[in-house]
Write a protein that holds these residues in place. Structure first.
Motif, mmCIF file in Angstrom:
data_model
loop_
_atom_site.group_PDB
_atom_site.id
_atom_site.type_symbol
_atom_site.label_atom_id
_atom_site.label_comp_id
_atom_site.label_asym_id
_atom_site.label_seq_id
_atom_site.Cartn_x
_atom_site.Cartn_y
_atom_site.Cartn_z
ATOM 1 N N THR A 17 42.426 -8.628 116.998
ATOM 2 C CA THR A 17 41.484 -9.744 116.864
ATOM 3 C C THR A 17 42.225 -11.054 116.673
ATOM 4 O O THR A 17 41.878 -12.077 117.280
ATOM 5 N N THR A 18 43.272 -11.026 115.838
ATOM 6 C CA THR A 18 44.072 -12.230 115.621
ATOM 7 C C THR A 18 44.738 -12.680 116.912
ATOM 8 O O THR A 18 44.766 -13.878 117.237
ATOM 9 N N ASP A 21 42.161 -14.272 119.183
ATOM 10 C CA ASP A 21 41.810 -15.626 118.744
ATOM 11 C C ASP A 21 42.891 -16.625 119.115
ATOM 12 O O ASP A 21 42.605 -17.744 119.573
ATOM 13 N N TRP A 24 42.759 -17.426 122.793
ATOM 14 C CA TRP A 24 41.666 -18.341 123.098
ATOM 15 C C TRP A 24 42.004 -19.767 122.678
ATOM 16 O O TRP A 24 41.670 -20.741 123.380
ATOM 17 N N ARG A 25 42.655 -19.930 121.536
ATOM 18 C CA ARG A 25 43.060 -21.264 121.095
ATOM 19 C C ARG A 25 44.050 -21.873 122.090
ATOM 20 O O ARG A 25 43.957 -23.066 122.429
#
Length: 260
Positions: A17-18, A21, A24-25
């Protein structure tokens, strides 16, 4: 027996998940740079990312930027620390007293809505042109969100916690440090992040009006010379500083959330 109010630890975020994220950033930042490059190719009014980064690197190479960078960061830091030193005690006191809340809540709400930049001429009269006025501007801007968030955090504390403090015969200082602050941590960190952002913004605005040094002044000078690459390069630097500051505070907020 522990005297610190604790909550069940939050489960750790999965590594996948990290990673998702972060990807995506990175994708969002890449899209912004690509849109910037496309816009610069379509008009001469926007400097390209490459030209802007080259101009910014030149400012660091020749040493021009350091005095201005130090001035801005120092004004933000001093102003923010003053705002915290004033906002936390006042917010705590108002939040603990129904009478003070009834008196000051509407006053603070009205003052919070006022644009603080209108007070900058007064600050210039008091402190003169320089870092003193910029720091005072930052403090005036940041004190209200810190105060409001602290007041809200105090009022949101579980009523059982003060009873726990009394049952443990804690001193007032121990009650604040071991009961109230851990329970208020989420609200406090929101106020800190907002206060930092507003302090940073208002220092730059103040430097646009009157300053001997600062990144805002340097940006305005570049615009006056129509040196668009330098102007855009400094804007990127400002955005980077704001991003790093907020990410650091966000990481601290998440760390506190895991331990409270």
């Amino acid at each position: 027996m522990s005297t610190t109010a604790t909550l069940p630890a939050k489960p750790a975020r999965p590594a996948t998940t990290t990673l998702r994220d972060n990807l995506w950033r990175a994708a969002v930042l890449t899209a912004i740079v690509l849109a910037w490059a496309a816009l610069s190719a379509a008009t001469d009014l926007v400097a390209s990312p490459a030209a802007s980064m080259t101009a910014l690197a030149e400012l660091f190479t020749n040493g021009t930027i350091y005095r201005h960078l130090n001035s801005t960061l120092q004004a933000v830091a001093i102003g923010f620390l003053i705002a915290a030193a004033i906002g936390f005690p006042l917010g705590y006191t108002i939040g603990r007293s129904k009478f003070l809340g009834a008196v000051f809540d509407p006053i603070i709400a009205g003052a919070f809505a006022m644009p603080r930049v209108i007070f900058f001429p007064i600050l210039l009269q008091i402190f003169g042109v320089g870092e003193g006025a910029q720091a005072a501007m930052a403090a005036l801007a940041a004190v209200f969100p810190i105060m409001v968030s602290t007041t809200a955090g105090v009022r949101a504390i579980n009523p059982l916690l003060p009873k726990l403090a009394r049952s443990l015969s804690l001193t007032p200082l121990q009650t604040i440090t071991k009961i109230y602050i851990p329970a208020m941590a989420p609200s406090l960190m929101v106020g800190i992040r907002i206060g930092f952002s507003i302090a940073f913004i208002n220092v730059i605005i103040a430097e646009f009006f009157a300053a001997r040094a600062g990144l805002g002044l340097l940006t305005l000078r570049a615009y006056g010379r129509l040196d668009l690459p330098t102007m855009y390069g400094i804007i990127v630097l400002l955005a980077t500083i704001a991003l790093i500051g907020n990410l650091a505070l966000w990481a601290l907020e998440r760390k506190l959330a895991k331990t409270t």
